[in-house]
Design an enzyme around this catalytic site. Structure first.
Site, PDB file in Angstrom:
ATOM      1  N   SER A 101       0.870  -0.955  -0.112  1.00 41.21           N
ATOM      2  CA  SER A 101       0.002   0.106  -0.040  1.00 41.21           C
ATOM      3  C   SER A 101       0.978   1.221  -0.006  1.00 41.21           C
ATOM      4  CB  SER A 101      -1.071   0.067   1.308  1.00 41.21           C
ATOM      5  OG  SER A 101      -1.656  -1.296   1.288  1.00 41.21           O
TER       6      SER A 101
HETATM    7  N1  SAH Z   1      -0.662  -5.109   3.979  1.00 42.22           N
HETATM    8  C1  SAH Z   1       0.030  -5.226   2.669  1.00 42.22           C
HETATM    9  C2  SAH Z   1      -0.761  -4.928   1.415  1.00 42.22           C
HETATM   10  C3  SAH Z   1      -1.083  -5.968   0.782  1.00 42.22           C
HETATM   11  S1  SAH Z   1      -2.250  -5.882  -0.462  1.00 42.22           S
HETATM   12  C4  SAH Z   1       1.487  -4.779   2.714  1.00 42.22           C
HETATM   13  O1  SAH Z   1       1.697  -3.978   3.599  1.00 42.22           O
HETATM   14  O2  SAH Z   1       2.483  -5.085   2.015  1.00 42.22           O
HETATM   15  C5  SAH Z   1      -3.519  -6.970  -0.036  1.00 42.22           C
HETATM   16  C6  SAH Z   1      -3.032  -8.475   0.243  1.00 42.22           C
HETATM   17  O3  SAH Z   1      -4.262  -8.792   0.899  1.00 42.22           O
HETATM   18  C7  SAH Z   1      -2.605  -9.318  -1.046  1.00 42.22           C
HETATM   19  O4  SAH Z   1      -1.503  -9.737  -0.485  1.00 42.22           O
HETATM   20  C8  SAH Z   1      -3.635 -10.229  -0.968  1.00 42.22           C
HETATM   21  O5  SAH Z   1      -3.139 -11.450  -1.459  1.00 42.22           O
HETATM   22  C9  SAH Z   1      -4.346 -10.417   0.408  1.00 42.22           C
HETATM   23  N2  SAH Z   1      -5.594 -11.159   0.460  1.00 42.22           N
HETATM   24  C10 SAH Z   1      -6.586 -10.832  -0.087  1.00 42.22           C
HETATM   25  N3  SAH Z   1      -7.652 -11.585   0.068  1.00 42.22           N
HETATM   26  C11 SAH Z   1      -7.224 -12.116   1.203  1.00 42.22           C
HETATM   27  C12 SAH Z   1      -7.945 -12.939   2.348  1.00 42.22           C
HETATM   28  N4  SAH Z   1      -9.204 -13.487   2.123  1.00 42.22           N
HETATM   29  N5  SAH Z   1      -7.072 -13.516   3.430  1.00 42.22           N
HETATM   30  C13 SAH Z   1      -5.857 -13.032   3.531  1.00 42.22           C
HETATM   31  N6  SAH Z   1      -5.441 -12.288   2.826  1.00 42.22           N
HETATM   32  C14 SAH Z   1      -6.066 -11.908   1.684  1.00 42.22           C
END
Ligand code: SAH
Length: 251
Positions: A101
């Site tokens: 993000s």
């Molecule tokens: N917090 C992260 C941003 C990640 S983007 C950072 O600091 O880098 C969102 C993430 O959520 C992605 O990696 C995606 O694979 C994950 N995601 C999507 N659906 C999900 C679910 N149902 N359970 C766990 N993770 C999930």
């Protein structure tokens, strides 16, 4: 006849020591320039917060949150091809169609959680592990769940290597939360859901807060703050329009 001139030990070691000193100094300089770029990134975040103060209902974030962002080495959380952009105030690709993000978003989501030292925090969507590291830099305990196995494993390895030993990672569908560790003082969801998952509301402590982007893949999503009162009633409040990758579900 030549007698091969023997190099004395000091003659061998002095260049080696010099190389070691130069390498360390070089790394020191690189660390310093990363710290400098982080400081510049904080200024950009502060400017964005002022610009969006009408939504946030405040014109500055908790200084402890900014300090946490000033500490965490974001360049360690992005692929090597993105390192030069690590301290720009924008999201970056981390593979598997996912993104780390934007620092401003990480800052406001962290700030909105209103965390105290020792708080138990659940994150859904580990991704690179960056948001989890920022939470842990506030002396909290973090449990984080990622649905894409290679991303989750990579983040776990990275967090361990960087010494974040108060973060526990798990691979799975975060929709169901982490019941064995519930209840949590705070929950942060970093992927957009079309509704607030009831299991997460259940796992929030009375007096706790959850921050979650709500909205469909092609819709405007809203960052929503969910609060559970001490009597166990939940209230929701829209904070600002955002764009996140979707919360996907295990088949
Ligand atoms: N917090 C992260 C941003 C990640 S983007 C950072 O600091 O880098 C969102 C993430 O959520 C992605 O990696 C995606 O694979 C994950 N995601 C999507 N659906 C999900 C679910 N149902 N359970 C766990 N993770 C999930």
């Amino acid at each position: 006849m030549f007698a091969a001139k023997r190099l004395s030990l000091p003659a061998l070691f002095v260049p080696l020591i010099l190389i070691a000193i130069l390498a360390t100094a070089g790394r020191g300089l690189a660390d310093e320039s990363h710290a400098q770029r982080r400081a510049e990134m904080i200024h950009l975040i502060e400017a964005d917060v002022r610009r969006t103060s009408v939504y946030l209902k405040r014109s500055a974030l908790d200084p402890r949150v900014l300090e946490a962002l000033a500490q965490v080495p974001r360049h360690e959380f992005v692929p090597s091809s993105e390192v030069s952009r690590a301290y720009q105030n924008r999201p970056l690709p981390i593979g598997h169609g996912q993104t780390i993000s934007q620092p401003y978003i990480v800052a406001i989501m962290t700030d909105l959680l209103g965390l105290e030292a020792g708080a138990r925090v659940l994150e859904i969507g580990t991704g690179s592990g960056y948001q989890a590291a920022v939470l842990a830099a506030l002396d909290t305990r973090v449990w984080t769940i990622e649905i894409i196995e290679p991303l989750g494993l990579e983040a776990a390895e990275r967090l361990q290597r960087l010494g974040y030993d108060r973060i526990e990672t798990r691979i799975g569908d975060g929709y169901y939360g982490w019941p064995e560790q519930a209840p949590f003082d705070a929950i942060v969801v970093t992927a957009a859901a079309d509704h607030i998952p009831p299991p997460l509301i259940k796992q929030l402590k009375p007096g706790g807060r959850m921050i979650i982007p709500v909205g469909g893949r092609f819709q405007v999503q809203q960052l929503v703050m969910v609060e559970k009162t001490t009597e166990g009633k939940t209230t929701t409040r829209q904070i600002l329009p955002v764009r996140f990758v979707p919360l996907t579900r295990a088949d």
